[in-house]
Design a protein around this motif. Structure first.
Motif, PDB file in Angstrom:
ATOM      1  N   PRO A  50      47.412 -63.946 -34.663  1.00  0.00           N
ATOM      2  CA  PRO A  50      48.499 -64.226 -35.506  1.00  0.00           C
ATOM      3  C   PRO A  50      49.598 -63.583 -35.380  1.00  0.00           C
ATOM      4  CG  PRO A  50      46.889 -63.701 -37.082  1.00  0.00           C
ATOM      5  CD  PRO A  50      46.183 -63.535 -35.660  1.00  0.00           C
ATOM      6  N   GLY A  51      50.842 -63.919 -35.505  1.00  0.00           N
ATOM      7  CA  GLY A  51      52.008 -63.243 -35.562  1.00  0.00           C
ATOM      8  C   GLY A  51      52.087 -61.948 -36.302  1.00  0.00           C
ATOM      9  N   ASN A  52      51.728 -61.862 -37.399  1.00  0.00           N
ATOM     10  CA  ASN A  52      51.599 -60.839 -38.523  1.00  0.00           C
ATOM     11  C   ASN A  52      50.696 -59.668 -37.852  1.00  0.00           C
ATOM     12  OD1 ASN A  52      49.180 -62.356 -39.141  1.00  0.00           O
ATOM     13  ND2 ASN A  52      49.064 -61.049 -40.973  1.00  0.00           N
ATOM     14  N   LEU A  53      49.506 -60.000 -37.069  1.00  0.00           N
ATOM     15  CA  LEU A  53      48.501 -59.011 -36.631  1.00  0.00           C
ATOM     16  C   LEU A  53      49.217 -58.376 -35.511  1.00  0.00           C
ATOM     17  CD1 LEU A  53      44.972 -60.011 -37.130  1.00  0.00           C
ATOM     18  CD2 LEU A  53      46.331 -58.507 -38.504  1.00  0.00           C
ATOM     19  N   LEU A  54      49.944 -59.114 -34.612  1.00  0.00           N
ATOM     20  CA  LEU A  54      50.535 -58.703 -33.522  1.00  0.00           C
ATOM     21  C   LEU A  54      51.684 -57.699 -33.780  1.00  0.00           C
ATOM     22  CD1 LEU A  54      50.850 -61.975 -31.442  1.00  0.00           C
ATOM     23  CD2 LEU A  54      49.576 -60.045 -30.576  1.00  0.00           C
ATOM     24  N   LEU A  85      51.774 -49.972 -35.022  1.00  0.00           N
ATOM     25  CA  LEU A  85      51.026 -48.819 -34.976  1.00  0.00           C
ATOM     26  C   LEU A  85      50.970 -48.039 -33.759  1.00  0.00           C
ATOM     27  CD1 LEU A  85      47.485 -49.808 -36.998  1.00  0.00           C
ATOM     28  CD2 LEU A  85      49.108 -48.137 -37.380  1.00  0.00           C
ATOM     29  N   ILE A  86      50.985 -48.806 -32.662  1.00  0.00           N
ATOM     30  CA  ILE A  86      51.075 -48.317 -31.343  1.00  0.00           C
ATOM     31  C   ILE A  86      52.327 -47.531 -31.115  1.00  0.00           C
ATOM     32  CG2 ILE A  86      51.613 -48.530 -28.757  1.00  0.00           C
ATOM     33  CD1 ILE A  86      49.705 -51.282 -29.292  1.00  0.00           C
ATOM     34  N   ILE A  87      53.397 -47.921 -31.618  1.00  0.00           N
ATOM     35  CA  ILE A  87      54.588 -47.005 -31.696  1.00  0.00           C
ATOM     36  C   ILE A  87      54.456 -45.718 -32.341  1.00  0.00           C
ATOM     37  CG2 ILE A  87      57.038 -46.939 -32.588  1.00  0.00           C
ATOM     38  CD1 ILE A  87      56.983 -50.052 -31.717  1.00  0.00           C
ATOM     39  N   GLU A  88      53.823 -45.965 -33.918  1.00  0.00           N
ATOM     40  CA  GLU A  88      53.724 -45.059 -34.547  1.00  0.00           C
ATOM     41  C   GLU A  88      52.871 -43.926 -34.163  1.00  0.00           C
ATOM     42  OE1 GLU A  88      52.216 -46.437 -38.468  1.00  0.00           O
ATOM     43  OE2 GLU A  88      54.152 -47.499 -38.823  1.00  0.00           O
ATOM     44  N   ALA A  89      51.700 -44.303 -33.557  1.00  0.00           N
ATOM     45  CA  ALA A  89      50.631 -43.328 -32.769  1.00  0.00           C
ATOM     46  C   ALA A  89      51.295 -42.517 -31.787  1.00  0.00           C
ATOM     47  CB  ALA A  89      49.525 -44.223 -32.105  1.00  0.00           C
ATOM     48  N   GLY A  90      52.177 -43.304 -31.116  1.00  0.00           N
ATOM     49  CA  GLY A  90      53.101 -42.428 -29.899  1.00  0.00           C
ATOM     50  C   GLY A  90      53.903 -41.315 -30.356  1.00  0.00           C
ATOM     51  N   LYS A 146      56.149 -57.634 -27.843  1.00  0.00           N
ATOM     52  CA  LYS A 146      56.276 -56.602 -28.591  1.00  0.00           C
ATOM     53  C   LYS A 146      54.915 -55.589 -28.249  1.00  0.00           C
ATOM     54  CE  LYS A 146      58.882 -58.453 -32.372  1.00  0.00           C
ATOM     55  NZ  LYS A 146      58.842 -58.682 -33.704  1.00  0.00           N
ATOM     56  N   VAL A 147      53.760 -56.103 -28.407  1.00  0.00           N
ATOM     57  CA  VAL A 147      52.667 -55.315 -28.081  1.00  0.00           C
ATOM     58  C   VAL A 147      52.831 -54.778 -26.785  1.00  0.00           C
ATOM     59  CG1 VAL A 147      50.081 -55.158 -28.122  1.00  0.00           C
ATOM     60  CG2 VAL A 147      51.100 -56.590 -29.784  1.00  0.00           C
ATOM     61  N   ALA A 163      47.922 -54.280 -20.448  1.00  0.00           N
ATOM     62  CA  ALA A 163      49.091 -53.528 -20.576  1.00  0.00           C
ATOM     63  C   ALA A 163      48.982 -52.158 -20.983  1.00  0.00           C
ATOM     64  CB  ALA A 163      49.752 -54.161 -22.280  1.00  0.00           C
ATOM     65  N   VAL A 164      47.602 -51.710 -20.807  1.00  0.00           N
ATOM     66  CA  VAL A 164      47.244 -50.407 -21.381  1.00  0.00           C
ATOM     67  C   VAL A 164      47.065 -49.532 -19.956  1.00  0.00           C
ATOM     68  CG1 VAL A 164      45.800 -50.836 -23.249  1.00  0.00           C
ATOM     69  CG2 VAL A 164      44.629 -50.858 -21.066  1.00  0.00           C
ATOM     70  N   ASP A 165      47.083 -48.365 -19.886  1.00  0.00           N
ATOM     71  CA  ASP A 165      46.952 -47.472 -18.932  1.00  0.00           C
ATOM     72  C   ASP A 165      45.478 -47.200 -17.955  1.00  0.00           C
ATOM     73  OD1 ASP A 165      49.701 -46.383 -19.292  1.00  0.00           O
ATOM     74  OD2 ASP A 165      48.748 -45.890 -21.262  1.00  0.00           O
TER      75      ASP A 165
END
Length: 251
Positions: free
Chosen positions: A29-33, A39-44, A89-90, A119-121
């Motif tokens: 759902p939208g909130n999890l996305l 979290l991906i941005i923060e981890a980066g 966004k993800v 979308a991953v590497d």
């Protein structure tokens, strides 16, 4: 906690393990996305993280894509755009993250789940990780995830998935097309291989990996605008009578 949806991160040995879960086959759902993208941005941006692993909880389903209950609740174009912007966004968070992201695909990936894998590497999977782009079945199409999927499997492979929306393609098919790099018989073997690769990457020069990743993603600089436009398209289509009827009948 067992049946409560969540997204979290665990950091150890310079590896950031991001896990998502939803009891409805790991649909998002939208909130999890939004939480996943953040979290991906923060981890980066976290110096303690040298490599990121993206995974879901559970066994035989990596991600079932969009959450049908939330799709049913969409009543305006803006609501539709906002929902499908979650996947955008993800994908863009993965694309712009300065660190390599490895996906652990332990089971089936459907719709947006295929988009996440694309979308991953570097994407590693089990033999059970078959894939399907089912969007056409509900009257829309894989517009938001399409660019990421096409980038990995080519236009021919993406169109095959999009048109044959009822059929799962095997993990071996996905490997041959370039979506998966490796396939393992068991989840245990998959996990061992991911840890081994992650520990190796954590020892490499972060700047070199960042520059290398930017070369891999060259030509995607316009994806912020592109995926937003695609979200508008899907948001409009999900409001049509055809889509509403399919979603209601699938309850």
């Amino acid at each position: 906690m067992k049946n409560k949806p969540y997204v979290n991160i665990e950091i150890a040995n310079n590896m950031g393990m991001i896990t998502f879960y939803h009891p409805a086959h790991n649909s998002l759902p939208g909130n999890l996305l939004n939480e996943l993208a953040e979290l991906i941005i923060e981890a980066g941006q976290n110096d303690a993280v040298k490599v990121i692993v993206l995974k879901s909880a559970g066994n035989r389903v990596f991600c079932a894509g969009a959450n049908f209950q939330e799709l049913l609740a969409i009543n305006t174009i803006d609501e539709g755009r906002q929902f499908f912007s979650g996947f955008a966004k993800v994908i863009n968070a993965c694309r712009k993250c300065p660190k390599f992201i490895i996906a652990r695909v332990q089971g089936k990936a459907v719709g947006g789940g295929v988009g996440l894998a694309a979308a991953v590497d570097y994407c590693m999977a089990t033999q059970y990780a078959s894939i399907k782009l089912s969007e056409l079945n509900i009257g829309i199409g894989p517009f938001v995830v399409g660019p990421a999927v096409e980038r990995k499997v080519g236009l021919s492979g993406m169109s095959q998935l999009a048109i044959n929306a009822d059929t799962f393609q095997s993990a071996q098919w996905a490997k041959e097309k370039g979506l998966y790099t490796d396939i393992f018989d068991t989840t245990e073997e998959l996990d061992d291989a991911i840890v081994e690769l992650s520990l190796k990457l954590a020892k490499y020069n972060p700047k070199a990996m960042q520059l290398l990743k930017s070369t891999f993603w060259k030509g995607t600089e316009h994806w912020d605008e592109l995926l937003n436009e695609r979200a508008n398209t899907s948001g409009s289509l999900i409001l049509m009578d055809y889509s509403k009827k399919v979603l209601i009948n699938s309850k």
